[in-house]
Design a protein around this motif. Sequence first.
Motif, PDB file in Angstrom:
ATOM      1  N   LEU A  63      40.080  41.464  32.710  1.00 36.14           N
ATOM      2  CA  LEU A  63      38.991  40.540  32.422  1.00 36.14           C
ATOM      3  C   LEU A  63      38.409  40.080  33.749  1.00 36.14           C
ATOM      4  O   LEU A  63      39.095  39.413  34.526  1.00 36.14           O
ATOM      5  N   VAL A  64      37.151  40.494  34.032  1.00 34.78           N
ATOM      6  CA  VAL A  64      36.505  40.088  35.282  1.00 34.78           C
ATOM      7  C   VAL A  64      35.593  38.914  34.950  1.00 34.78           C
ATOM      8  O   VAL A  64      34.548  39.079  34.326  1.00 34.78           O
ATOM      9  N   GLU A  65      36.004  37.702  35.331  1.00 33.71           N
ATOM     10  CA  GLU A  65      35.290  36.495  34.905  1.00 33.71           C
ATOM     11  C   GLU A  65      35.561  35.394  35.909  1.00 33.71           C
ATOM     12  O   GLU A  65      36.710  35.111  36.237  1.00 33.71           O
ATOM     13  N   ASP A  66      34.486  34.755  36.418  1.00 41.41           N
ATOM     14  CA  ASP A  66      34.691  33.722  37.437  1.00 41.41           C
ATOM     15  C   ASP A  66      34.827  32.346  36.816  1.00 41.41           C
ATOM     16  O   ASP A  66      35.372  31.437  37.423  1.00 41.41           O
ATOM     17  N   ASN A  67      34.321  32.166  35.584  1.00 42.45           N
ATOM     18  CA  ASN A  67      34.318  30.843  34.965  1.00 42.45           C
ATOM     19  C   ASN A  67      35.646  30.600  34.244  1.00 42.45           C
ATOM     20  O   ASN A  67      35.976  31.287  33.283  1.00 42.45           O
ATOM     21  N   LEU A  68      36.365  29.582  34.729  1.00 39.35           N
ATOM     22  CA  LEU A  68      37.702  29.316  34.167  1.00 39.35           C
ATOM     23  C   LEU A  68      37.643  28.983  32.692  1.00 39.35           C
ATOM     24  O   LEU A  68      38.496  29.387  31.912  1.00 39.35           O
ATOM     25  N   ASP A  69      36.616  28.212  32.312  1.00 35.38           N
ATOM     26  CA  ASP A  69      36.453  27.866  30.895  1.00 35.38           C
ATOM     27  C   ASP A  69      36.328  29.123  30.056  1.00 35.38           C
ATOM     28  O   ASP A  69      36.952  29.265  29.009  1.00 35.38           O
ATOM     29  N   ASP A  70      35.495  30.029  30.548  1.00 34.22           N
ATOM     30  CA  ASP A  70      35.296  31.277  29.810  1.00 34.22           C
ATOM     31  C   ASP A  70      36.589  32.087  29.750  1.00 34.22           C
ATOM     32  O   ASP A  70      36.875  32.728  28.732  1.00 34.22           O
ATOM     33  N   VAL A  71      37.334  32.059  30.866  1.00 34.45           N
ATOM     34  CA  VAL A  71      38.623  32.762  30.870  1.00 34.45           C
ATOM     35  C   VAL A  71      39.511  32.211  29.760  1.00 34.45           C
ATOM     36  O   VAL A  71      40.029  32.951  28.912  1.00 34.45           O
ATOM     37  N   ASP A  72      39.643  30.864  29.744  1.00 31.70           N
ATOM     38  CA  ASP A  72      40.491  30.229  28.731  1.00 31.70           C
ATOM     39  C   ASP A  72      40.005  30.543  27.324  1.00 31.70           C
ATOM     40  O   ASP A  72      40.788  30.852  26.431  1.00 31.70           O
ATOM     41  N   LEU A  73      38.694  30.453  27.134  1.00 34.84           N
ATOM     42  CA  LEU A  73      38.144  30.689  25.793  1.00 34.84           C
ATOM     43  C   LEU A  73      38.363  32.134  25.374  1.00 34.84           C
ATOM     44  O   LEU A  73      38.669  32.410  24.216  1.00 34.84           O
ATOM     45  N   THR A  74      38.222  33.067  26.334  1.00 37.39           N
ATOM     46  CA  THR A  74      38.438  34.474  26.002  1.00 37.39           C
ATOM     47  C   THR A  74      39.910  34.719  25.635  1.00 37.39           C
ATOM     48  O   THR A  74      40.207  35.395  24.639  1.00 37.39           O
ATOM     49  N   LEU A  75      40.774  34.133  26.449  1.00 38.21           N
ATOM     50  CA  LEU A  75      42.213  34.282  26.152  1.00 38.21           C
ATOM     51  C   LEU A  75      42.526  33.703  24.776  1.00 38.21           C
ATOM     52  O   LEU A  75      43.268  34.281  23.982  1.00 38.21           O
ATOM     53  N   ARG A  76      41.925  32.543  24.500  1.00 42.21           N
ATOM     54  CA  ARG A  76      42.149  31.883  23.210  1.00 42.21           C
ATOM     55  C   ARG A  76      41.672  32.785  22.074  1.00 42.21           C
ATOM     56  O   ARG A  76      42.367  32.942  21.054  1.00 42.21           O
ATOM     57  N   ALA A  77      40.521  33.381  22.280  1.00 42.00           N
ATOM     58  CA  ALA A  77      39.983  34.263  21.246  1.00 42.00           C
ATOM     59  C   ALA A  77      40.890  35.470  21.033  1.00 42.00           C
ATOM     60  O   ALA A  77      41.130  35.880  19.900  1.00 42.00           O
ATOM     61  N   PHE A  78      41.420  36.030  22.144  1.00 38.90           N
ATOM     62  CA  PHE A  78      42.356  37.154  22.011  1.00 38.90           C
ATOM     63  C   PHE A  78      43.557  36.737  21.182  1.00 38.90           C
ATOM     64  O   PHE A  78      43.987  37.435  20.270  1.00 38.90           O
ATOM     65  N   LYS A  79      44.095  35.556  21.560  1.00 39.35           N
ATOM     66  CA  LYS A  79      45.306  35.086  20.912  1.00 39.35           C
ATOM     67  C   LYS A  79      45.066  34.828  19.428  1.00 39.35           C
ATOM     68  O   LYS A  79      45.853  35.236  18.575  1.00 39.35           O
ATOM     69  N   LYS A  80      43.930  34.172  19.146  1.00 39.20           N
ATOM     70  CA  LYS A  80      43.640  33.833  17.743  1.00 39.20           C
ATOM     71  C   LYS A  80      43.494  35.088  16.894  1.00 39.20           C
ATOM     72  O   LYS A  80      43.708  35.068  15.687  1.00 39.20           O
ATOM     73  N   ASN A  81      43.084  36.189  17.561  1.00 43.15           N
ATOM     74  CA  ASN A  81      42.878  37.418  16.802  1.00 43.15           C
ATOM     75  C   ASN A  81      44.083  38.359  16.907  1.00 43.15           C
ATOM     76  O   ASN A  81      43.982  39.541  16.579  1.00 43.15           O
ATOM     77  N   ASN A  82      45.185  37.797  17.400  1.00 39.65           N
ATOM     78  CA  ASN A  82      46.434  38.568  17.465  1.00 39.65           C
ATOM     79  C   ASN A  82      46.314  39.824  18.290  1.00 39.65           C
ATOM     80  O   ASN A  82      46.882  40.860  17.970  1.00 39.65           O
ATOM     81  N   LEU A  83      45.490  39.772  19.344  1.00 45.04           N
ATOM     82  CA  LEU A  83      45.419  40.892  20.275  1.00 45.04           C
ATOM     83  C   LEU A  83      46.417  40.580  21.380  1.00 45.04           C
ATOM     84  O   LEU A  83      46.245  39.643  22.146  1.00 45.04           O
TER      85      LEU A  83
END
Lengths: 653, 149
Positions: free
Chosen positions: B7-27
């Motif tokens: 994941l190439v992303e400079d915005n920490l919020d976006d990093v967290d949100l992306t991780l959260r989305a992965f987790k919520k979708n059981n990836l």
Amino acid sequence: MRLTHKQAAYVISYGIVTISALVLLGWAFDITLFKSLQSGLTSMKANTALTFLLFGFSLRFSDHLNSTYRRLALLLAAVGLLISLLTLFEYWFGWNLGIDEALFADPATAVTHFPGRMSIATALCFVLAGIALILTILRHHLAAHVAAVFVGFLGLLVLLGYLYNVSSLYQVFVFNSMAAHVAVAFGLFSLGILHLHPHAGLSALIFNDTAGGLLVRRLIPAVILTPIVLGGLVVFSPQTAAFDSKFNISLLVLSNVAVLFLVLLWSASSLQALDLDRRQSNQQFRLAVEASPGAIILVNQAGKITLVNAQAETLFGYTRAELLGQTVEMLVPEQFTGPHVHDRTGFFAAPTARPMGGGRDLFGRRKDGRQVPVEIGLNPIQTNEGQFVLASIIDITERKQAEAEIHTMNRELELRVAERTAQLQAANRELEAFAYSVSHDLRAPLRSIDGFSLALLEDYADSLNDEAQNYLLRVRAASQRMAQLIDDLLSLSRLTRSELRPVSVNLSEMVESIAEELQQAEPTRNVTFVIAPGVMVRADVSLLRAALENLLNNAWKFTATHASATIEFGVEKRPSNETIYFVRDDGAGFDMAYVDKLFGAFQRLHTTAEFSGTGIGLATVQRIMHRHGGHAWAEGAVEQGATFYFTLPGNGR
Amino acid sequence: MEKVVLLVEDNLDDVDLTLRAFKKNNLLNDIVIARDGVEALDYLFGTGPHATNPNPLPQLVLLDLKLPKVDGLEVLRRIREDDRTRLLPVVVLTSSKEEQDLVQSYRLHANSYIRKPVDFLRFSEAVRQLGFYWLILNEAPPDAPRAES
């Protein structure tokens, strides 16, 4: 019908041919009338008639455009000349070459020494006439005319003999004299030669429109006819026979003087009128020159100034006295005087009215040495004093200054336009960078607000009461709405930045496909679409689709509160020949009091609770129409529907 | 071994949100985060801090475009230029849908272009779909080029 001189010459040639042909017929069929006019009188001999026939045709073809005819004319004249010369030799050397009766025997002169031979006078006249013809063909007109005049005088002499019944004048030898009709034919021939080339040789003196020409034409007939007529009166009058011949001669001289005096007075009065007229023209010419708004200089073939007007004095700073008689090169800048002399000579070689300089910038040299930009028109004038050139000169200093100013202004304008364009391009680039940055950076925080609000709601639902949860929901709604606003703002700004690509667009089909999408999205709605078929325009497809989508979405949206609705797309032709397209619905409508706000960005007439939307749609429509050179407007009433019109100039049906 | 997602992303919020989305979708894939273009390139090409211990190629690169130092399009260009990474699936995951970004990304052979929605529920749905597609449904290209280097 008035004949030209040349036509007259041709008629004379036909006359000579006819006379000689008749005489030849007379010889062939022994018709006395044709041969001698009257029995007992001298006949026109067969060779005489033949030579006249040859000379008549020669005269007719002597100036023919086709050189073959001219050569034929030369040959005919030469043969005639040969016949007459041989006849003269016969007399001189006492020969009989047998040519005299070669054509027809002449029983009337059979008893003489020279049966059938033309008279010496006739042969001499023919020699002169032949020479005149050959000279005419070779274009030695003056000599030809002199020879022809001699022939004419000899003919006149013989005619006088017949008129006054003085046989010594026509009868060189008994039975060998010139016939009257021969004399007439020689007179005609002489006139023919003189008329053939009226602007050359002696004829040029007679047939011109100058006073001299007029005088010659008046006086010559008078000088010739007056003595002949008066002489005839004296000779034949029964009264005069009673007086002695000295008295008769005195009477003749007196009457001659009287008649010629009257003719002279008459001619003089005509000439005076003519001269006055010319003086007046000359005066008018000088007045016209003086009154001309431009400078005028008349220059003769030697390059000397012969006439100037006051404007010329002003333009060049010289007085009239200083200019007249000087070479015109004094007014030409030094570096151009050499070429000017050359050009001037060239002009006189082929004088035509034309502007001087052939497109180059011209300058005049003033007395003070200053050079003035000028424009010069040249007109050739032919006078009795020779060829002149009339130069009209206009000082174009002011025009040149104005041109220079316009040039400078244009340069400045171009620079300013370039500057503005650069500024505009810079502004556009900035706008683009701004839009880019907005689209990337403004949305990211909104995502965080929404995402973490939701995370709170999901992960900490237990510790948040209903009010807190409601607040978080409102935070999320607001952030999403702001994202929508940003997107709309960006797309509106993109409208002004993107390039317009006009193609042929079927608006009817476009409306149908959008209507279909709307109905598929909400199949439960009861909306009737009325779409005018085959509406074609030239426009940017994607922009037009965006505009129609906005208008139809609006119509769809604002009819949602009604159980059933009709949405119409159509075309109207206004009297001004303008084609107007419209989308009409019978939905919620609007209050015309707020019509001005309708097309502003982010302006809304309804609350979001009533109807969703960011208020950017109609601003988009308006901007799309503006980009196509058209515009959009609306009419409506509350609860009575709305009609949205738009125009696309350059499109008609 | 499960392959990682870069994941190439400079915005920490976006990093967290992306991780959260992965987790919520059981990836459950491991997610490696690169905070800028340089970090991403170092990770992929075994340079910089990764020089001593090169990583296996990730199964998928999620690439933001607006990045500090080296931007996303440049990262994509370098990936496509190099034989080792030429076939690597790269999904552009960014805020903008500016035409120039879309055109440039596809011109550089991005495999997909996903715009991050503001609404987290929709963002999560987008992550679920792209994860399902690229990590489960899609057959990854073989590793062969890596062995050659």
